[in-house]
Design an enzyme around this catalytic site. Structure first.
Site, PDB file in Angstrom:
ATOM      1  N   LYS A 134      35.944  14.158 -36.149  1.00  0.00           N
ATOM      2  CA  LYS A 134      36.422  12.857 -35.677  1.00  0.00           C
ATOM      3  C   LYS A 134      36.381  11.794 -36.771  1.00  0.00           C
ATOM      4  O   LYS A 134      37.034  10.757 -36.657  1.00  0.00           O
ATOM      5  CB  LYS A 134      35.618  12.389 -34.460  1.00  0.00           C
ATOM      6  CG  LYS A 134      35.938  13.167 -33.190  1.00  0.00           C
ATOM      7  CD  LYS A 134      35.294  12.528 -31.970  1.00  0.00           C
ATOM      8  CE  LYS A 134      35.579  13.314 -30.710  1.00  0.00           C
ATOM      9  NZ  LYS A 134      34.828  14.607 -30.685  1.00  0.00           N
TER      10      LYS A 134
HETATM   11  C1  LIG Z   1      35.402  15.710 -29.966  1.00  0.00           C
HETATM   12  C2  LIG Z   1      34.970  17.079 -30.326  1.00  0.00           C
HETATM   13  C3  LIG Z   1      35.667  18.227 -29.890  1.00  0.00           C
HETATM   14  C4  LIG Z   1      36.866  18.131 -28.977  1.00  0.00           C
HETATM   15  O1  LIG Z   1      37.976  17.578 -29.623  1.00  0.00           O
HETATM   16  P1  LIG Z   1      39.201  17.008 -28.745  1.00  0.00           P
HETATM   17  O2  LIG Z   1      40.130  16.414 -29.732  1.00  0.00           O
HETATM   18  O3  LIG Z   1      38.601  15.982 -27.828  1.00  0.00           O
HETATM   19  O4  LIG Z   1      39.765  18.146 -28.006  1.00  0.00           O
HETATM   20  C5  LIG Z   1      35.248  19.467 -30.319  1.00  0.00           C
HETATM   21  N1  LIG Z   1      34.163  19.595 -31.115  1.00  0.00           N
HETATM   22  C6  LIG Z   1      33.453  18.525 -31.547  1.00  0.00           C
HETATM   23  C7  LIG Z   1      32.267  18.740 -32.408  1.00  0.00           C
HETATM   24  C8  LIG Z   1      33.827  17.230 -31.178  1.00  0.00           C
HETATM   25  O5  LIG Z   1      33.110  16.178 -31.592  1.00  0.00           O
END
Ligand SMILES: *Cc1c(COP(=O)(O)O)cnc(C)c1O
Length: 433
Positions: free
Chosen positions: A107
């Site tokens: 993210k």
């Molecule tokens: C947010 C997150 C996900 C999921 O990603 P999306 O884009 O919401 O599907 C998977 N793994 C981790 C470690 C995350 O922080």
């Protein structure tokens, strides 16, 4: 480029408004009117480009008409100034490790890009004191806080539920200082979210200050996630790997997977996607039955994927013109309960020495189970396992090495402001800023 709403109840808007507003006025998600296809020579040369260079080309295709070339280039290079995600072999499949950013999870890329693009637009509008409100159950808060850290003209307020986030998570947003403040709410995540929502609806606050959100559905947050799909392809090409490419994506809100679908529409040769879910298997059920039944999320080991009504599902439907058959032909599903996730982490550790985090474990297992002879498989390792140390260590029976970036947070001093769940208290806090 114009951005339309998936609800189609309002007129398309420009990039600036799409980024500043986040959500369309009819509560739909913004979609670009065109998905540019990159020229053949881009793909021929991609293995000779740096991650930043190829990402700039991708960003330029979307944002080039709305952001000056030199500004956009700086923006991309600053977003990606940390270590390039590497493809690593795990047995016969590949892990794309997306955990080299400040908070050790994917993210970071979207949050950093969005922070810089928002700052650019705010400056263009002549605003200087913009307040970003973000409610978090743990992970979003840290990515957003670190993404906006030190960005001029924007102050961030992270609301989190007291005692309900892990130590590492809490330290990742409460120790930063500068333009980041943390509010420790005496309630649940839902209470935090309710406070933020009420603030956005309060006319007195609106008149008094510039409030915005850093929601994960913002186009500036989800689109840049396409960058690393190109990077994965470039690395495999460089290594001489040919054969149909399958990418497995641990999914919760489906922003990451949607970015992959965009990369494919831009011409990136990905043959197939796997959406790996935990017990929150709404999408898995949709693929099977053709009907979408959102429901309240349940808590799992892979908690960043505990989503009961994935926002970006609306974007996927829109991309495929609501055809269940088309969606199911390009994306397959998988779902694992906590036991299966834990087993996968332990077995993979024993058989290959590779330490998976609980989210990556879903992606890994799905790829292992579904990859066919002759295909090249990559799963996205969405976070460093040490980020979920308290969960991972007892399962694999080993101590994890903590990366330097995470260790630095642990050494920081927590600073937060106690907050009740009453809106009057939160409103007073905002008015006094
Ligand atoms: C947010 C997150 C996900 C999921 O990603 P999306 O884009 O919401 O599907 C998977 N793994 C981790 C470690 C995350 O922080």
């Amino acid at each position: 480029m114009k951005y339309y709403s998936t609800q189609k109840q309002v007129s398309p808007v420009g990039l600036q408004q799409a980024v500043v507003d986040g959500l369309a006025a009819d509560r739909g998600l913004f979609m670009p009117e065109q998905i540019p296809v990159l020229p053949a020579d881009f793909f021929e040369n991609i293995d000779r480009m740096s991650f930043q260079e190829m990402s700039y080309q991708v960003a330029h295709a979307f944002f080039g008409a709305d952001v000056e070339a030199d500004v956009l280039k700086d923006l991309v290079y600053e977003t990606l100034c940390f270590e390039t995600p590497l493809v690593r072999v795990v047995d016969s499949i590949y892990s794309l490790e997306l955990f080299h950013g400040p908070t050790a999870a994917f993210k970071d890329v979207g949050a950093r890009f969005m922070a810089r693009l928002l700052a650019y637009f705010i400056q263009k509008q002549g605003q200087s004191d913009v307040h970003v409100l973000v409610a978090t159950s743990g992970d979003t808060g840290s990515a957003v806080a670190n993404g906006f850290l030190g960005v001029d003209g924007i102050r961030v307020h992270v609301l989190y539920p007291k005692g309900l986030v892990s130590d590492i998570q809490e330290k990742q947003f409460t120790t930063l200082g500068q333009n980041i403040r943390s509010l420790e709410v005496d309630g649940t995540f839902d209470d935090c979210q309710a406070l933020v929502k009420s603030a956005f609806m309060d006319s007195e606050l609106k008149a008094h200050m510039n409030l915005t959100s850093a929601n994960s559905i913002n186009v500036a947050r989800f689109l840049p996630q396409a960058f690393y799909y190109f990077n994965a392809y470039a690395q495999l090409k460089r290594a001489g790997l040919q054969g149909p490419l399958v990418v497995s994506v641990p999914s919760g809100n489906f922003g990451n997977l949607t970015a992959g679908l965009f990369a494919k529409k831009m011409g990136l040769p990905i043959e197939h996607f796997i959406a790996a879910n935990n017990r929150n298997d709404i999408f898995f059920e949709y693929l099977k039955t053709g009907t979408y039944h959102p429901r309240p999320s349940v808590a799992t080991l892979a908690n960043a994927m505990d989503v009961g009504d994935p926002s970006n599902f609306a974007r996927i439907l829109d991309l495929y013109k609501h055809s269940h058959a088309d969606i199911a032909s390009e994306i397959s599903g998988a779902r694992y309960d906590d036991r299966q996730i834990a087993d996968c982490m332990l077995e993979t550790m024993r058989n290959t020495g590779y330490q998976l985090d609980p989210h990556g474990a879903c992606g890994y297992r799905a790829l292992r189970e579904q990859l066919k002879e002759g295909q090249v498989g990559v799963f996205l390792e969405t976070a460093h396992p040490a980020k979920f140390k308290d969960t991972v260590e007892p399962i694999i029976g080993q101590k994890l090495e903590i990366p330097e970036t995470l260790q630095q947070f642990m050494n920081g001093v927590k600073q937060s402001i106690a907050m009740s769940t009453r809106f009057e208290d939160f409103k007073r806090y905002l008015l006094d800023l």
